[in-house]
Design a protein around this motif. Structure first.
Motif: not given
Length: 410
Positions: A383-399
């Motif tokens: 799962i890869t997010g677009k630029r703009g904070g999405y990758n970090l948000h998926f990391a927080w959410a999945s964590g």
């Protein structure tokens, strides 16, 4: 119950804190190859930490099955994340475009607060430790590093990320661990990264930066169009618009497909409007070299290269350019095509695409469907997010979801 978390990044830290707060009796050890936690968090947003985005949903992600992320994004939506941050003492700054930063404007403050919370919860940290293997013996997990063996864990979370930014000691070790337990891996590739182009002139444009329209073409078919800045470099092109299209460009390059981009230097003008402006500029000083006069419309370096690409004499005077040639110039400016030959690689990539196939992971528990007690979170998943904070948000959410699962009994 003993728990091991491999990776002290966004996903691993969130999982550790969530699990320990729900179940204080847990014995959690957080492993990382770096000498301290949150190295990638520190590097995010050019040190400012684009920590999340208020606009979220599966549309902002890519992977074999982006719908896998929907439950995590629904459960750990932005308001939930904001509450989590408040529990750490972290105040957020929400920008008009939806990007979210710490109000301190420093990634270091984010990492410091996470470290303080980890210490307050008495979570064991094992830094500067490169894990070499994980295996299961008699329903318990055994973890080995280069110099030591750690036993016996009831649950293991792999949140070690992928290969983007190897200078921060990132690697694909998590994928090797997943494969050793029978998981399938989708090919990885650099994402949010500069692109190499095949031309004999892009180096002449080095340093030119402009807001443009960019279209991504795959095997000649237009797949994506967006507007943003493009920066010409010695190796090719960069800038926010390029980082955005690089996700799919890099993916298709990994599949050996033909990848091109088409640049429209004047996306807000139609053909006739641009033609009119070009005529105005060229008629202003008819006896001057066209390459100089074009500076009234284009970045200085671009004028000479434009003439070269269109096959005009480099010394042609502005007044010598006829109507047909003007239309040729306009067409080139609105359909400037570049062949993409590669990327700047993992060293310059913000994230990696690909990873553990999500079909083999429970979308609510983030537990392996193949091995009981084995969990995955963050970038290691496809799962890869677009630029703009999405990758970090998926990391927080999945964590967060992994942490809920870790806190529960077997």
């Amino acid at each position: 119950m003993k728990i091991a978390i491999i990776g002290a990044g966004a996903a691993g830290l969130t999982a550790a804190i969530t699990a320990k707060q729900l179940n204080a009796s847990l014995d959690i050890t957080l492993f990382d190859s770096n000498i301290s936690l949150g190295k990638k968090i520190l590097a995010s947003g050019n040190g400012r930490c684009n920590i999340s985005n208020i606009h979220n949903g599966c549309d902002y992600y890519m992977g074999e099955d982006v719908n896998f992320a929907s439950y995590a994004l629904e459960q750990f939506h932005f308001k939930a994340f904001k509450t989590f941050c408040a529990s750490l003492g972290l105040v957020l700054d929400i920008k008009s475009d939806g990007k979210v930063y710490p109000l301190s404007n420093e990634a270091k403050s984010v990492v410091n607060l996470f470290e303080s919370k980890i210490n307050a919860l008495n979570i064991t940290t094992q830094y500067d430790t490169v894990i070499t293997s994980i295996h299961k013996k008699d329903e318990k997990f055994v973890i080995k590093s280069e110099n030591e063996s750690f036993t016996f864990f009831d649950k293991v979370l792999i949140a070690s990320g992928l290969q983007a930014a190897p200078q921060l000691r990132s690697s694909e070790d998590g994928l090797s661990f997943a494969q050793s337990f029978g998981h399938t891996i989708n090919p990885t590739y650099p994402s949010l990264v500069g692109l190499h182009v095949d031309s004999n002139y892009h180096h002449k444009l080095q340093g030119v930066k402009k807001e443009v329209g960019v279209s991504l073409l795959i095997n000649g078919q237009k797949e994506q169009t967006l507007t943003g800045d493009v920066l010409f470099t010695k190796y090719g092109v960069s800038g926010f618009a390029i980082l955005d299209v690089s996700q799919w460009a890099s993916y298709y390059l990994s599949l050996y497909q033909a990848v091109d981009i088409e640049i429209n230097f004047f996306p807000i003008l139609n053909k006739n409007e641009l033609l009119s402006k070009l005529q105005t500029v060229l008629s202003a000083q008819t006896q001057e070299h066209a390459s100089v006069v074009l500076g009234g419309l284009l970045p200085n370096k671009l004028g000479a290269v434009l003439l070269e690409v269109c096959g005009f004499d480099k010394d042609i005077k502005a007044g010598e350019i006829n109507a047909k040639q003007m239309r040729t110039l306009v067409n080139q400016l609105q359909h400037w095509k570049l062949e993409i030959t590669g990327t700047q690689g993992y060293k310059h990539a913000e994230v990696s695409g690909g990873g553990v196939r999500v079909a083999e992971v429970d979308a609510k528990r983030y537990e392996s469907k193949k091995v009981s007690g084995l969990y995955f979170a963050g970038e290691v998943l496809d799962i890869t997010g677009k630029r703009g904070g999405y990758n970090l948000h998926f990391a927080w959410a999945s964590g967060y979801l992994a942490g809920l699962s870790l806190a529960k009994g077997k």
